[in-house]
Enzyme design. Sequence first.
Site, mmCIF file in Angstrom:
data_model
loop_
_atom_site.group_PDB
_atom_site.id
_atom_site.type_symbol
_atom_site.label_atom_id
_atom_site.label_comp_id
_atom_site.label_asym_id
_atom_site.label_seq_id
_atom_site.Cartn_x
_atom_site.Cartn_y
_atom_site.Cartn_z
ATOM 1 N N SER A 54 0.808 -1.351 -0.353
ATOM 2 C CA SER A 54 0.131 -0.106 -0.377
ATOM 3 C C SER A 54 1.099 1.248 -0.342
ATOM 4 O O SER A 54 2.102 1.176 0.292
ATOM 5 C CB SER A 54 -0.514 -0.109 1.131
ATOM 6 O OG SER A 54 -2.083 0.983 1.251
ATOM 7 N N ARG A 299 0.604 -4.224 -6.912
ATOM 8 C CA ARG A 299 -0.599 -4.169 -6.610
ATOM 9 C C ARG A 299 -1.513 -3.373 -6.994
ATOM 10 O O ARG A 299 -1.391 -2.284 -7.794
ATOM 11 C CB ARG A 299 -1.477 -3.994 -5.216
ATOM 12 C CG ARG A 299 -2.033 -4.734 -4.852
ATOM 13 C CD ARG A 299 -2.298 -6.280 -4.215
ATOM 14 N NE ARG A 299 -3.048 -6.293 -3.580
ATOM 15 C CZ ARG A 299 -4.291 -7.172 -4.810
ATOM 16 N NH1 ARG A 299 -4.173 -7.042 -5.937
ATOM 17 N NH2 ARG A 299 -4.899 -7.325 -3.669
ATOM 18 N N THR A 335 -8.164 2.039 3.606
ATOM 19 C CA THR A 335 -7.820 0.997 4.002
ATOM 20 C C THR A 335 -9.366 1.258 5.094
ATOM 21 O O THR A 335 -9.685 0.647 6.065
ATOM 22 C CB THR A 335 -6.338 1.587 5.100
ATOM 23 O OG1 THR A 335 -5.375 0.714 3.608
ATOM 24 C CG2 THR A 335 -6.033 0.556 5.855
ATOM 25 N N CYS A 489 3.178 -5.917 -17.235
ATOM 26 C CA CYS A 489 3.784 -6.968 -15.847
ATOM 27 C C CYS A 489 4.407 -5.912 -15.124
ATOM 28 O O CYS A 489 5.846 -6.116 -15.401
ATOM 29 C CB CYS A 489 3.474 -7.972 -16.430
ATOM 30 S SG CYS A 489 4.359 -8.924 -14.881
ATOM 31 N N CYS A 514 5.783 -13.630 -10.156
ATOM 32 C CA CYS A 514 4.485 -12.825 -10.161
ATOM 33 C C CYS A 514 5.001 -12.459 -8.603
ATOM 34 O O CYS A 514 4.787 -13.335 -7.429
ATOM 35 C CB CYS A 514 3.408 -13.856 -10.582
ATOM 36 S SG CYS A 514 1.336 -13.037 -10.183
ATOM 37 N N CYS A 517 -0.140 -8.252 -8.183
ATOM 38 C CA CYS A 517 -0.615 -7.486 -8.531
ATOM 39 C C CYS A 517 -2.175 -7.701 -9.132
ATOM 40 O O CYS A 517 -3.188 -6.550 -8.998
ATOM 41 C CB CYS A 517 -0.374 -7.125 -8.734
ATOM 42 S SG CYS A 517 0.559 -7.324 -11.035
ATOM 43 N N CYS A 520 -2.687 -8.317 -14.851
ATOM 44 C CA CYS A 520 -2.390 -9.098 -15.946
ATOM 45 C C CYS A 520 -3.990 -9.821 -16.479
ATOM 46 O O CYS A 520 -4.858 -9.454 -16.980
ATOM 47 C CB CYS A 520 -1.767 -10.185 -16.625
ATOM 48 S SG CYS A 520 -1.756 -11.209 -14.916
HETATM 49 C C1 LIG Z 1 0.162 1.507 -4.020
HETATM 50 C C2 LIG Z 1 -0.939 1.461 -3.620
HETATM 51 C C3 LIG Z 1 -1.136 2.926 -2.373
HETATM 52 C C4 LIG Z 1 -2.500 2.725 -1.492
HETATM 53 N N1 LIG Z 1 -1.615 3.663 -0.836
HETATM 54 C C5 LIG Z 1 -2.846 3.863 -0.018
HETATM 55 C C6 LIG Z 1 -2.836 4.862 0.940
HETATM 56 O O1 LIG Z 1 -2.269 5.453 1.333
HETATM 57 N N2 LIG Z 1 -4.140 5.264 2.344
HETATM 58 C C7 LIG Z 1 -4.892 4.055 2.855
HETATM 59 O O2 LIG Z 1 -6.064 4.249 3.151
HETATM 60 N N3 LIG Z 1 -4.783 3.131 1.212
HETATM 61 C C8 LIG Z 1 -3.646 2.880 0.211
HETATM 62 N N4 LIG Z 1 -3.971 1.940 -0.979
HETATM 63 C C9 LIG Z 1 -5.146 0.819 -0.991
HETATM 64 C C10 LIG Z 1 -5.350 0.132 0.215
HETATM 65 O O3 LIG Z 1 -4.016 -0.596 0.079
HETATM 66 C C11 LIG Z 1 -6.419 -1.313 0.446
HETATM 67 O O4 LIG Z 1 -7.368 -0.261 0.383
HETATM 68 C C12 LIG Z 1 -6.334 -1.815 1.221
HETATM 69 O O5 LIG Z 1 -5.202 -3.337 1.692
HETATM 70 C C13 LIG Z 1 -7.629 -2.794 1.265
HETATM 71 O O6 LIG Z 1 -7.518 -4.029 2.409
HETATM 72 P P1 LIG Z 1 -8.335 -5.152 1.744
HETATM 73 O O7 LIG Z 1 -8.046 -5.498 3.107
HETATM 74 O O8 LIG Z 1 -9.384 -5.097 0.855
HETATM 75 O O9 LIG Z 1 -7.510 -5.502 1.134
HETATM 76 P P2 LIG Z 1 -5.750 -6.228 0.875
HETATM 77 O O10 LIG Z 1 -4.894 -5.591 1.947
HETATM 78 O O11 LIG Z 1 -5.398 -6.374 -0.749
HETATM 79 O O12 LIG Z 1 -5.946 -7.349 1.514
HETATM 80 C C14 LIG Z 1 -6.125 -9.212 1.000
HETATM 81 C C15 LIG Z 1 -5.548 -9.488 1.853
HETATM 82 O O13 LIG Z 1 -5.852 -10.954 1.103
HETATM 83 C C16 LIG Z 1 -5.234 -12.177 0.169
HETATM 84 N N5 LIG Z 1 -5.333 -13.201 -0.160
HETATM 85 C C17 LIG Z 1 -6.301 -12.711 -1.405
HETATM 86 N N6 LIG Z 1 -6.623 -13.339 -2.368
HETATM 87 C C18 LIG Z 1 -6.631 -14.004 -1.275
HETATM 88 C C19 LIG Z 1 -7.386 -15.669 -1.051
HETATM 89 N N7 LIG Z 1 -7.538 -16.461 -2.192
HETATM 90 N N8 LIG Z 1 -6.856 -16.700 -0.525
HETATM 91 C C20 LIG Z 1 -6.527 -16.660 0.830
HETATM 92 N N9 LIG Z 1 -5.550 -14.588 1.371
HETATM 93 C C21 LIG Z 1 -5.693 -14.316 -0.328
HETATM 94 C C22 LIG Z 1 -3.961 -11.369 0.274
HETATM 95 O O14 LIG Z 1 -2.932 -12.078 0.224
HETATM 96 C C23 LIG Z 1 -3.929 -9.958 1.705
HETATM 97 O O15 LIG Z 1 -3.258 -10.669 2.818
HETATM 98 C C24 LIG Z 1 -3.147 1.744 -1.588
HETATM 99 C C25 LIG Z 1 -3.045 0.438 -2.846
HETATM 100 C C26 LIG Z 1 -2.408 0.963 -3.861
HETATM 101 C C27 LIG Z 1 -2.224 -0.363 -4.388
HETATM 102 S S1 SF4 Z 2 -0.316 -10.802 -11.348
HETATM 103 FE FE1 SF4 Z 2 0.258 -10.880 -13.648
HETATM 104 S S2 SF4 Z 2 0.707 -8.346 -13.808
HETATM 105 FE FE2 SF4 Z 2 1.007 -8.480 -11.081
HETATM 106 S S3 SF4 Z 2 3.014 -9.737 -11.583
HETATM 107 FE FE3 SF4 Z 2 1.753 -11.681 -11.481
HETATM 108 S S4 SF4 Z 2 1.726 -11.952 -13.863
HETATM 109 FE FE4 SF4 Z 2 3.109 -9.860 -13.746
#
Ligand SMILES: Cc1cc2nc3c(=O)[nH]c(=O)nc-3n(C[C@H](O)[C@H](O)[C@H](O)COP(=O)(O)OP(=O)(O)OC[C@H]3O[C@@H](n4cnc5c(N)ncnc54)[C@H](O)[C@@H]3O)c2cc1C
Ligand code: SF4
Length: 545
Positions: A54, A299, A335, A489, A514, A517, A520
């Site tokens: 994040s 991601r 978050t 990717c 991979c 993220c 793809c």
């Molecule tokens: C580059 C970037 C910058 C960001 N900056 C901010 C910020 O500054 N402030 C903020 O508030 N938000 C920010 N966000 C958004 C924030 O990270 C998300 O909104 C938050 O993490 C969502 O929480 P979640 O629990 O829904 O999902 P996630 O945090 O994605 O957690 C999901 C979890 O589920 C697990 N999972 C997925 N599928 C499966 C499966 N089938 N089986 C078992 N485990 C699984 C994953 O491994 C992961 O650990 C940012 C996001 C990105 C990508």
């Molecule tokens: S999810 Fe897809 S785009 Fe992301 S790292 Fe893996 S292969 Fe590459």
Amino acid sequence: MDREVMEYDVVIVGGGPSGLSAAIRLKQLAAEQGHDVSVCVIEKGAEIGAHILSGAVLEPRSLNELIPDWKDKGAPLNTPAKEDHFLLLTAGGSIRLPTPPQMNNHGNYIISLGNFVRWLGQQAEALGVEIYPGFAAAEVLYDEQGAVKGVATGDMGIGKDGQPTANFSRGVELHGKQTMFAEGCRGSLTKGLFEKFNLRSDSDPQTFGIGIKELWEIDPAKHSQGKITHTIGWPMDSGTYGGSFLYHLENNQVAVGFVIGLDYDNPHLSPFEEFQRFKQHPAIRPTFEGGRRVAYGARAINEGGFQSIPKLTFPGGCLIGCTAGFLNVPKIKGTHTAMKSGMTAAEAIYPRLKAGDAAGAEIAEYPAALKKTWLWDELYSVRNIRPSFHRGMWAGLAYSAIDTYLFRGKAPWTFHHKPDHLSLKKASEAPKIAYPKPDGVVSFDRLSSVFLSATNHEENQPAHLTLKNKDVPISTNLALYDAPEQRYCPAGVYEIVRDSDGSNARLQINAQNCVHCKTCDIKDPTQNIHWVVPEGGGGPNYPNM
Ligand SMILES: Cc1cc2nc3c(=O)[nH]c(=O)nc-3n(C[C@H](O)[C@H](O)[C@H](O)COP(=O)(O)OP(=O)(O)OC[C@H]3O[C@@H](n4cnc5c(N)ncnc54)[C@H](O)[C@@H]3O)c2cc1C
Ligand code: SF4
């Protein structure tokens, strides 16, 4: 061989902010009422936090509601936001713009979300939640009436050829009266649920960005703990949505990242290389000179907002957090909303558990309650800002100012979205982009970057990047779009390889690189790539992203 079955009141798929907040809230409610509920969380990362990437600036609103004494409990919120900078970059210069109100971070904290969820995991375990990291939910299980009754983890020890190896062990079935899907952005099981229960029929398509991030240790003389900088403009052209963040954390660390809307239209664009050249800008490069890059990852991030929220419930379960899509795009924060949705769902499910009629039920109380929370109002009020950028950066900035200051988010219209995979132009119709070579000082290549994500997959397993049609990468993607998967990717998973005479082009998938993220799965122009979970524990091992 039959699978072992474990029974719970609630099974939660995903140990991120939403899943763990839901688990904690369920246990809190049960404890308050002298009742017990059994809750388990399964997480595909080798440990809680291993797959979390994040920014992150945390708005602590939900945390204050969930664990009001978080300071006493040692939550890793060590850096209060101090100053906000918002820069428009041109090719050679930068102009400081007024910080939009949504990006004012007064009262927020710069954190490592990975470390924050590790702490949330400890709070959950202290309340009796069972957490199983290293287990990926690979399959949704249904009862005879068609209600979700849980998930199954994938079998371990299946070889590349699809046959069991000496390490074979059967997956486990986790049965719950309710199953909460908290998989984060573009959840792989959630994707199937959308279709099975037609959950997207009344919403816009979800849209996404890709966020690529590095963690640096910089020269202490250049570090300013609590400083937040966001940029727009260069190196994006005005038709491409994107921008950067630089957050100064504790210990002389800076989190730097670049987010690009996956509705970009030029198939020659490489988000990874845009990020690398962004760091060469004269307003950015000095921060990193003399520093050391310590981590890398990427991601996808939701950008659809309010109009893309799907139906949230179905018999036996619900969607919480970014797998549903509650991110506030102008704030770049999801978050606090992910946590709030998990907490609200838990509060709706708990009375039904107590009443004994939760099994297989569709808990309509959850979306009804969510609509009455601050989350709903917050997302509604910014719903037109991201889609206003579909007409380019200048139109988006102008509209956003009008929407924020004049209409205050209450304009009597709602703009809509198109799916990201439809936006690519043909390669022949789009300008080629010449990216500078990495200098090894502030900019780097993909492979040395992936190395810093500590990504690891068991090599002898079926590829988790599956192709619906194995001819499409060459007959369509290469022929029409110059194989854009090679560029979007961020981990170098997709390569077009040829014989020495240049003939016999074919797609090579380096699945072990991979970083999960999901780009793809989103951006492939014909939706031919289908991401499924690899063996549990595989993937990145982010330390504190
Ligand atoms: C580059 C970037 C910058 C960001 N900056 C901010 C910020 O500054 N402030 C903020 O508030 N938000 C920010 N966000 C958004 C924030 O990270 C998300 O909104 C938050 O993490 C969502 O929480 P979640 O629990 O829904 O999902 P996630 O945090 O994605 O957690 C999901 C979890 O589920 C697990 N999972 C997925 N599928 C499966 C499966 N089938 N089986 C078992 N485990 C699984 C994953 O491994 C992961 O650990 C940012 C996001 C990105 C990508
Ligand atoms: S999810 Fe897809 S785009 Fe992301 S790292 Fe893996 S292969 Fe590459």
